[in-house]
Design a protein around this motif. Structure first.
Motif, PDB file in Angstrom:
ATOM      1  N   MET A  75       0.831  -1.199   0.000  1.00 48.34           N
ATOM      2  CA  MET A  75       0.000   0.000   0.000  1.00 48.34           C
ATOM      3  C   MET A  75       0.868   1.252   0.000  1.00 48.34           C
ATOM      4  SD  MET A  75      -3.125  -0.679  -0.399  1.00 48.34           S
ATOM      5  CE  MET A  75      -4.253   0.585   0.151  1.00 48.34           C
ATOM      6  N   LEU A  78       1.373   3.675  -2.986  1.00 49.59           N
ATOM      7  CA  LEU A  78       0.504   4.814  -3.313  1.00 49.59           C
ATOM      8  C   LEU A  78       1.195   6.138  -3.024  1.00 49.59           C
ATOM      9  CD1 LEU A  78      -2.950   3.634  -1.904  1.00 49.59           C
ATOM     10  CD2 LEU A  78      -1.967   3.271  -4.151  1.00 49.59           C
ATOM     11  N   ILE A 102      -1.682  -6.354  -8.006  1.00 53.51           N
ATOM     12  CA  ILE A 102      -3.107  -6.727  -7.903  1.00 53.51           C
ATOM     13  C   ILE A 102      -3.226  -8.131  -7.322  1.00 53.51           C
ATOM     14  CG2 ILE A 102      -5.222  -7.106  -9.233  1.00 53.51           C
ATOM     15  CD1 ILE A 102      -4.271  -4.205  -9.248  1.00 53.51           C
ATOM     16  N   ARG A 105      -2.450  -8.188  -3.683  1.00 56.82           N
ATOM     17  CA  ARG A 105      -3.488  -7.648  -2.800  1.00 56.82           C
ATOM     18  C   ARG A 105      -4.723  -8.538  -2.733  1.00 56.82           C
ATOM     19  NH1 ARG A 105      -2.647  -1.573  -4.886  1.00 56.82           N
ATOM     20  NH2 ARG A 105      -0.696  -1.167  -3.791  1.00 56.82           N
ATOM     21  N   PHE A 112      -8.727  -1.604   7.783  1.00 54.31           N
ATOM     22  CA  PHE A 112      -8.119  -0.321   8.142  1.00 54.31           C
ATOM     23  C   PHE A 112      -8.553   0.144   9.531  1.00 54.31           C
ATOM     24  CE2 PHE A 112      -7.939  -0.734   3.646  1.00 54.31           C
ATOM     25  CZ  PHE A 112      -6.771  -0.110   3.270  1.00 54.31           C
ATOM     26  N   TYR A 128     -17.858  -6.624  -3.751  1.00 53.58           N
ATOM     27  CA  TYR A 128     -17.030  -5.718  -4.559  1.00 53.58           C
ATOM     28  C   TYR A 128     -15.754  -6.401  -5.078  1.00 53.58           C
ATOM     29  CZ  TYR A 128     -14.314  -1.597  -5.871  1.00 53.58           C
ATOM     30  OH  TYR A 128     -13.562  -0.686  -6.566  1.00 53.58           O
ATOM     31  N   MET A 132     -14.742  -7.439  -8.924  1.00 53.39           N
ATOM     32  CA  MET A 132     -13.600  -6.827  -9.614  1.00 53.39           C
ATOM     33  C   MET A 132     -12.689  -7.899 -10.204  1.00 53.39           C
ATOM     34  SD  MET A 132     -14.053  -3.613  -9.516  1.00 53.39           S
ATOM     35  CE  MET A 132     -15.807  -3.779  -9.394  1.00 53.39           C
TER      36      MET A 132
ATOM     37  N   LYS B  90       1.275  13.521 -12.306  1.00 53.93           N
ATOM     38  CA  LYS B  90       2.193  13.794 -11.221  1.00 53.93           C
ATOM     39  C   LYS B  90       2.010  15.256 -10.836  1.00 53.93           C
ATOM     40  CE  LYS B  90       6.699  12.025 -10.061  1.00 53.93           C
ATOM     41  NZ  LYS B  90       6.634  10.579  -9.892  1.00 53.93           N
ATOM     42  N   GLU B 163      -8.125   3.667  -0.848  1.00 52.15           N
ATOM     43  CA  GLU B 163      -7.308   2.628  -0.207  1.00 52.15           C
ATOM     44  C   GLU B 163      -8.086   1.332  -0.092  1.00 52.15           C
ATOM     45  OE1 GLU B 163      -6.018   4.163   3.535  1.00 52.15           O
ATOM     46  OE2 GLU B 163      -4.074   4.719   2.700  1.00 52.15           O
ATOM     47  N   LEU B 166      -8.342  -0.333  -3.525  1.00 54.80           N
ATOM     48  CA  LEU B 166      -7.059  -0.856  -4.010  1.00 54.80           C
ATOM     49  C   LEU B 166      -6.608  -2.038  -3.173  1.00 54.80           C
ATOM     50  CD1 LEU B 166      -5.238   2.503  -4.737  1.00 54.80           C
ATOM     51  CD2 LEU B 166      -6.078   0.877  -6.416  1.00 54.80           C
ATOM     52  N   THR B 171      -7.995  -2.660  -9.736  1.00 55.42           N
ATOM     53  CA  THR B 171      -7.052  -1.781 -10.421  1.00 55.42           C
ATOM     54  C   THR B 171      -7.460  -0.333 -10.194  1.00 55.42           C
ATOM     55  OG1 THR B 171      -8.369  -1.720 -12.429  1.00 55.42           O
ATOM     56  CG2 THR B 171      -6.756  -3.495 -12.245  1.00 55.42           C
ATOM     57  N   GLN B 174     -10.637   0.413 -12.139  1.00 56.29           N
ATOM     58  CA  GLN B 174     -11.842  -0.126 -11.492  1.00 56.29           C
ATOM     59  C   GLN B 174     -12.234   0.743 -10.306  1.00 56.29           C
ATOM     60  OE1 GLN B 174     -10.287  -4.067 -10.747  1.00 56.29           O
ATOM     61  NE2 GLN B 174     -11.629  -4.985 -12.280  1.00 56.29           N
ATOM     62  N   THR B 175     -11.224   1.130  -9.511  1.00 54.40           N
ATOM     63  CA  THR B 175     -11.473   1.986  -8.365  1.00 54.40           C
ATOM     64  C   THR B 175     -12.131   3.289  -8.804  1.00 54.40           C
ATOM     65  OG1 THR B 175      -9.534   1.061  -7.297  1.00 54.40           O
ATOM     66  CG2 THR B 175     -10.353   3.140  -6.431  1.00 54.40           C
TER      67      THR B 175
END
Lengths: 272, 274
Positions: A75, A78, A102, A105, A112, A128, A132, B90, B163, B166, B171, B174-175
């Motif tokens: 994570m 990110l 992917i 994960r 969280f 969900y 996906m 960016k 978060e 993901l 992906t 998708q998010t």
């Protein structure tokens, strides 16, 4: 190529430390450094996390335990400024060499600090992840949703309102649906980042009971601020301080006879 | 003394609010008072007659044409641009410059866009004075509005949704599709409503690019007259304030109807998720 070899070494070294430990190593971390830009947040972290055990990460705020947790499902990717040295192997695969984050994960789920359900129905939240991944069959989805909600011990509370907004649930229920959402992916590992810090004591208790139950099927790594919680739910505990692992031992040993004086100071509440 | 200051400030606040509402009511009231006598079905659905007494149906159709065409182009382009700037690019000098440019674009007087449209679309691209030239000019006018509001809407989507999605192995795309855009939808929609208002209200730029032909347009390449241009011309040519006010009423009702429709759609969209 030589991952099997490395794994063997890891196993051997771990076996020296814990002679009686029969469980195999799920996650093996070696010499992990992590930088946020110029600032180093983790220093040479090495530890082995065993299959179907609960490993607790404790330490004062800013010690790097959450940062470490987030390296396990990448994570931290990110954040642009994050740089990592060292190796993390999960199931023998170096997760930072493989490009497929992917895939990683889907195998390493995460819960969280605050419940973060999407503004959708309870059903759609749990479905969900599988959706996906391309699962469209309604029967199959129904089965996954029910199993996951049962697995997270929340099925009976929500079975009559699956199509209503997930955000209408209480915080504790939301967090358990978050856990259901994570296990709907049938992961190997579940990472939990202070999963009860936003919950009341009764909800906390329920989540802790759930963790004890989930451990039969999953490898769990949990960050917690609450030392009683670490003592209650975990098999092993790692004490982090200023980005280093000071001590990583059986939980009862960490709390009853820590080897390092800093660990002792922390677990007895002298700082932190 | 402190109490007095408190009351004074409160009075000023109240006065400001009152003044705003009062001005709005006076304008709307005056327009209705002046124009309501002319409003009937013949006026709205009748064809234009140069000798007077005709209807405004061609102008209503022209106005709807410009709204639809410019939004059909500006909405997807604007949303794509905003998503790129907010989610993918960016965050650096280039993005800051693009943001600065879009912000500046919203402040440019529309007559300037009209001049550009007249030169570029009408002459250079040889589209002539036409609905399409006007719509493309309007597209440029509302594009920055849609980009800005969409960006703001994307910013309000909690990072925890991103978060969460993901972390479940979905992906980035998708998010974006399943979580971020639906959550940002109300904000994006309000940007579109704002744009509709600007399109309906625009006159100078349309005057220069679509011309003033007061007849039912045969297609998007014919020159035509929108409601606002018509309202300007009847006041200018014949000093017919009643007629202009009646057109004003139609404009106000159209804007209200579109706002209600958009809010309704937004609510429907949100409900569809539950």
């Amino acid at each position: 190529m030589n991952t099997t070899l490395e794994r063997k070494e890891v196993k051997e070294s771990a076996n020296v430390e814990h002679q009686n430990d029969q469980r195999s190593v799920k996650i093996s971390v070696r010499d992990l450094d992590l930088f946020y830009g110029e600032n180093q947040a983790l220093y040479q972290v090495s530890l082995d996390i065993r299959e179907k055990e609960v490993t607790a990460l404790i330490g004062p705020s800013g010690c790097g335990k959450s940062t470490f947790l987030r390296t396990l499902n990448r994570m931290n990717d990110l954040i642009d400024s994050v740089r990592i040295n060292g190796d993390i192997h999960i199931n023998g695969n170096n997760i930072y060499q493989s490009k497929d984050v992917i895939e990683l994960r889907t195998k390493v789920g995460m819960v969280f600090q605050k419940p973060n359900l999407f503004p959708m129905s309870i059903y759609d939240n749990v479905a969900y992840g599988p959706r996906m991944q391309g699962i469209k069959n309604k029967k199959e989805l129904n089965k996954i949703v029910e199993e996951s909600l049962r697995g997270a011990a929340i099925w009976d509370e929500v079975k009559d309102r699956l199509k209503t907004s997930a955000l209408g649930l209480s915080g504790g229920q939301q967090q358990r649906v978050c856990i259901a959402r994570a296990i709907a992916m049938k992961p190997d590992v579940i990472l939990m980042d202070e999963p009860t810090s936003a919950l009341d004591p009764i909800s906390t208790l329920k989540v802790e009971e759930l963790i004890a139950h989930l451990k039969k099927d999953y490898t769990i790594v949990i960050v917690t601020h609450n030392m009683q919680q670490a003592a209650r739910v975990s098999d092993k505990t790692a004490f982090f301080l200023n980005g280093e692992v000071i001590e990583f031992e059986q939980t009862d040993q960490i709390f009853s006879m820590p080897k390092d004086s800093r660990t002792e100071d922390y677990v007895t509440g002298r700082f932190g | 003394m402190r109490k007095f200051k408190d009351n004074l400030l409160l009075g000023l606040l109240w006065f400001g609010a009152f003044l705003t509402v009062a001005i709005l009511l006076i304008i709307v009231g005056y327009i209705f008072y002046k124009g309501i006598g002319l409003i009937n079905l013949d006026f709205i659905f009748g064809d234009y007659s140069p000798v007077g007494g005709g209807g405004i149906w061609p102008m209503i159709i022209t106005t709807i044409y410009t709204i639809v065409i410019s939004l059909v182009i500006a909405t997807p382009v604007g949303i794509l641009a905003a998503v790129y700037l907010q989610e993918y690019a960016k965050q650096g000098k280039l993005v800051r410059m693009i943001r600065f440019a879009t912000e500046s674009l919203t402040g440019i007087p529309s007559i300037i866009y009209g001049l550009f449209g007249a030169v570029f679309f009408v002459t250079t691209l040889a589209m002539g004075m036409s609905i399409i030239s006007a719509s493309l000019t309007l597209t440029i006018i509302v594009l920055p509005v849609i980009i800005r509001t969409t960006e703001e809407a994307l910013k309000t989507v909690p990072a925890s949704y991103r978060e969460g999605s993901l972390a479940l192995g979905s992906t980035k795309l998708q998010t974006l599709y399943k979580v971020i855009l639906p959550s940002a939808m109300p904000g994006i929609l309000s940007g579109i409503i704002l744009s509709m208002g600007r399109i309906i209200g625009e006159s100078a730029a349309i005057f220069l690019t679509a011309g003033t032909v007061a007849a039912m347009p045969e297609g998007i390449f014919s020159s035509a007259r929108t409601l606002t241009v018509h309202s300007y011309l009847v006041t200018q040519e014949s000093g017919d304030i009643e007629l202009a006010a009646a057109i004003g009423i139609v404009l106000i009702v159209m804007i209200l109807a579109l706002n209600f429709a958009a809010t309704f759609i937004s609510k429907k969209l949100n409900k569809a998720d539950y």
